[in-house]
Enzyme design. Sequence first.
Site: not given
Length: 372
Positions: A13, A95, A116, A118, A144, A153, A241, A265, A268, A319
Amino acid sequence: MAKRRLPSGVFDYIDGGAEDERTLAANQAAFAAVGFRPRVLRGIAKIDVESTILGQSLAFPLILAPTGFTRIADPEGELAVARAAARAGLPYTLSTLGTRSIEEVRSVSDGRLWFQVYAWRDRRLVQEMIDRAAAARYEALVLTADTAVLGRRERDVRRGFSLPPAIGPRTILDGAVHPGWTWSFLRNEPIRFANVVGRGVGDGTTPVTLADYINTQFDPALSWDDVSWLRSVWNGAIVLKGVQTVDDAVLAADAGVDAIALSNHGGRQLDGAPAALSLVAPVADALGGAPEIICDGGVRRGSDIAKAVAAGATAAMAGRAYLYGLGAAGERGVDRVLDWFRADLARAMSLLGVGTVADLDRSLLDIPDANR
Ligand SMILES: Cc1cc2nc3c(=O)[nH]c(=O)nc-3n(C[C@H](O)[C@H](O)[C@H](O)COP(=O)(O)O)c2cc1C
């Protein structure tokens, strides 16, 4: 070490990327493709790695990237990373999908914190988080913009990996061969999306695949109007971002953001997106100084930070590097990684014949023609 200590589903992950992982590989390959042109006999006795971003100083030009579900690597999760970042004098980005809340993270750090966001479909939820971040003295919002839907993924898809991991025969086996991680996972309080507990959007109490969660909760129709909206509800700095072209960098400058993070990212999201480093020089040339540029993705060494800054970025962002440290040895592992970054950067600058971060410039780089 993280690979040894973490169950393979958890490691994948963190470590994995979208589809064929070409962009994931490209991020690091771009750093490998840029060489140095070191200068000698410059009389540099002292190296100063300190720098500034968004008008404030940082110990060296690195920002810790937002990573969702950080407690999966270690029970202390975001708290450990925030403490280590504050000790190192670096900004830490929490996040939206953090497993420690905005307030909990502030309570352990008197350092620089960014939050961050979303775009949740329920914008009231975003507004509420923004108000909480302001009350907790977070200095910047990082919007983001590369996650309209979740990238595929495939390491996670193959396993049916969910957050938190669902208990089944495969996870039991995976856990049994990684007893250190399993013991601390079972002994500690359950992992939740701490910023949305009790808000009716699912807080990770029951296992959910990240794709299902994001594709139902996040708004794919995010637009430049939302950047203006953010400006109207937030007085601090805004970092955009996920910018991946010169054209969008120019639009971001027009929209008045304070910094852009050139980012895919960490490979990802869209496989085939360009490596972050390859965009730094063209974007810096197009913007001519403002907004500030952050280079995010593939940063594994202090010399990578030197390359990003010399190409035209104000700072690099990382990250996985700190997540590997966290997975390997908890908070001390993050300390160690950040120490390495600092020492590596200072050594690279010394060997380049450069005494200050401001003196890192493109004349010190051998950049492939395609990325000039
Ligand atoms: C495990 C993991 C979780 C992440 N979660 C988020 C997230 O919640 N929000 C976000 O904007 N980016 C997230 N990212 C992307 C990072 O912020 C950053 O862009 C990426 O890690 C940079 O690449 P690097 O890992 O090579 O440094 C995540 C990355 C990883 C590895």
